[in-house]
Design an enzyme around this catalytic site. Structure first.
Site, short mmCIF file in Angstrom:
data_model
loop_
_atom_site.label_atom_id
_atom_site.label_comp_id
_atom_site.label_asym_id
_atom_site.label_seq_id
_atom_site.Cartn_x
_atom_site.Cartn_y
_atom_site.Cartn_z
N HIS A 23 23.69 -24.62 -12.37
CA HIS A 23 24.10 -25.46 -11.23
C HIS A 23 24.90 -26.67 -11.67
O HIS A 23 24.55 -27.36 -12.62
CB HIS A 23 22.91 -25.85 -10.36
N HIS B 273 15.51 -35.16 -14.82
CA HIS B 273 15.70 -36.05 -13.66
C HIS B 273 15.56 -37.54 -13.99
O HIS B 273 15.30 -38.35 -13.10
CB HIS B 273 14.70 -35.71 -12.54
N GLU C 89 21.83 -27.35 -6.17
CA GLU C 89 20.48 -26.85 -6.51
C GLU C 89 19.44 -27.95 -6.36
O GLU C 89 18.32 -27.69 -5.94
CB GLU C 89 20.47 -26.29 -7.94
N GLU C 90 19.80 -29.18 -6.73
CA GLU C 90 18.81 -30.24 -6.86
C GLU C 90 18.21 -30.69 -5.53
O GLU C 90 17.02 -30.98 -5.46
CB GLU C 90 19.42 -31.47 -7.57
N ASP D 10 18.86 -22.73 -16.56
CA ASP D 10 18.54 -24.01 -15.91
C ASP D 10 17.23 -24.57 -16.47
O ASP D 10 16.39 -25.06 -15.73
CB ASP D 10 18.43 -23.82 -14.39
N ASP E 143 20.07 -30.93 -17.45
CA ASP E 143 19.81 -30.37 -16.12
C ASP E 143 20.96 -30.70 -15.17
O ASP E 143 20.92 -31.72 -14.51
CB ASP E 143 18.49 -30.94 -15.58
#
Length: 452
Positions: A278, A422, A324-325, A352, A290
């Protein structure tokens, strides 16, 4: 005698095939480790473009950049798929402190994705600590109303696979505000989703579900060190107060794109094999693990095949999914268009889980295909891949359907992934060049074997 000769011929044929595959895997790994572009692509994504949250300028730049890079590879087709995405913005940097017996202690927090803002001057209230939604229900409105709910369930450290620990903790982040709102809480603070004790708050998406908008309450993540301190002080003084302020907001949806590139199959062009990651990331950092890593590894597969002049039997398609997030819109849109265009997907692989050393693959498929992939273990042994298991493949390929479709997720070493996931330290310097390239080679090798 005829059966004996047939057996000899069959063994000879299998041995020849095995040796050809071994040779091809060596070439794939050599190309990834000596001629690869994935690390320089990631450098550009991380350091020239930066964070790429859906709807942001960074996301728009990433779409244009990756499309341009795919076009330089001489693929048969490169194109964009339109997708409407949410546009949430963080606003000013969040602030928080513990107010205990007149003393203010500042702690690191960050708003969770899709959260509403606090009032202009923030929220100050007493805190009630819980470990689960069941505990929340037992306390009820009498004990919770007017307070800030503090979710403090840590990762289970005994799990070797850290994604298992994440899975058992993440519900408090995703649904914590929704559940606390039912009992009259004015806000929620959630322990960051990481095993490590540090001062980085980890963001991530949360959902209010179907509760009325006037019941939305602000929610933020607190660093693990901050959570440990707050829990300790609450035991000493249950009447202490917590203050936090955030100015995030949800703006109107924005047009964005999935980025797609492909090499047409020489024998079965209508059979599509997807490899992807992503393109969007959270806004606190570059999103190098990520999922910048998965994006450039997927692009590298086509680069390797072009370098080796490998002509796949099936169509090999790289898909860089958007959103995606905080929505999954890119994966949903890809499947929607796949059905509309009557496309036949036979294989899909997603990366991912970070750019760390690859350890193997997890699969969603029938027994026949599972056993086929497990049969490749011997070919992967020289490259230290050993884990071939059934399990989740990836969020973006999850909506994808097809008769006998094989879905696979690359599984790198997971021990350090949630140190960065994140958080503001998910930057380019956290990715090791060689580990990233080894992951790309592992993906390209499995795609080649499945194509054969």
């Amino acid at each position: 005698m005829k059966n004996f000769l047939y057996s000899i011929l069959l063994i000879g044929s299998l041995s020849y095939s095995q040796s050809q595959d071994e040779k091809m895997l060596r070439q794939i790994y050599a190309a990834a480790l000596t001629q690869g572009k994935c690390y320089s692509w990631l450098d550009d994504l991380s350091n020239k473009i930066g964070s790429r949250l859906s709807g942001s300028e960074g996301a728009e730049k990433a779409v244009l950049y990756t499309k341009q890079q795919l076009e330089t590879l001489g693929l048969d087709r490169v194109f964009l798929q339109e997708v409407m995405v949410p546009h949430w913005v963080r606003g000013e940097k969040e602030s928080a402190y513990i107010l205990n017996n007149g003393k203010k202690t500042v702690v690191p927090i960050c708003a969770l994705g899709s959260s509403v803002a606090t009032p202009k001057n923030g929220i100050t209230a007493e805190v009630i600590e819980v470990k689960s939604f069941e505990e929340l229900a037992v306390l009820g409105e009498v004990k919770i109303k007017g307070k800030i709910v503090f979710y403090n369930r840590p990762f289970e450290p005994e799990n070797i696979e850290t994604f298992k620990s994440y899975g058992k903790a993440v519900d408090q982040r995703y649904a914590g505000a929704r559940e606390a709102s039912k009992y009259g809480a004015v806000g929620t603070i959630v322990r960051s989703m990481t095993m490590r004790l540090d001062d980085f708050p980890h963001t991530g998406n949360q959902s209010y579900g179907d509760i009325p908008k006037d019941k939305y309450i602000p929610t933020a993540a607190i660093s693990t060190n901050g959570a440990e301190l707050l829990s300790k002080l609450l035991k000493e003084n249950p009447q202490l107060q917590f203050h936090f302020k955030q100015t995030c907001q949800q703006l109107p949806e924005v047009l964005s794109y999935n980025v797609v590139g492909e090499i047409k199959g020489s024998e079965h062009p209508d059979q599509i094999m997807v490899v992807g990651g992503h393109l969007d990331s959270w806004d606190l950092a570059d999103g190098s693990h990520d999922d910048g890593a998965g994006v450039v590894q997927s692009m590298e597969v086509l680069h390797i095949f072009k370098n080796l002049n490998y002509k796949p039997k099936n169509t090999i398609r790289v898909v860089l999914f958007m959103n995606e997030e905080n929505g999954g819109r890119g994966g949903d849109k890809y499947e929607q268009l796949s059905k509309k265009n009557n496309e036949n997907h036979v294989f899909a692989l997603e990366s991912d889980s970070g750019g760390f050393s690859p350890r193997g693959f997890s699969m969603e498929c029938d027994e026949l295909n599972f056993n086929k992939i497990v049969g490749f273990k011997e070919l992967f042994e020289p490259y230290l891949l050993h884990s071939f298991t059934k399990g989740h493949s990836g969020s973006d390929i999850e909506p994808l359907t097809g008769k006998n479709l094989v879905k696979v997720g690359l599984r790198p070493d997971s021990q350090r992934y949630f140190d960065y996931h994140h958080a503001a330290n998910d930057k380019f310097d956290a990715v090791n060049k060689r580990e990233l390239e080894l992951g790309a080679a592992a993906i390209a090798s499995l795609v080649y074997l499945m194509d054969q």
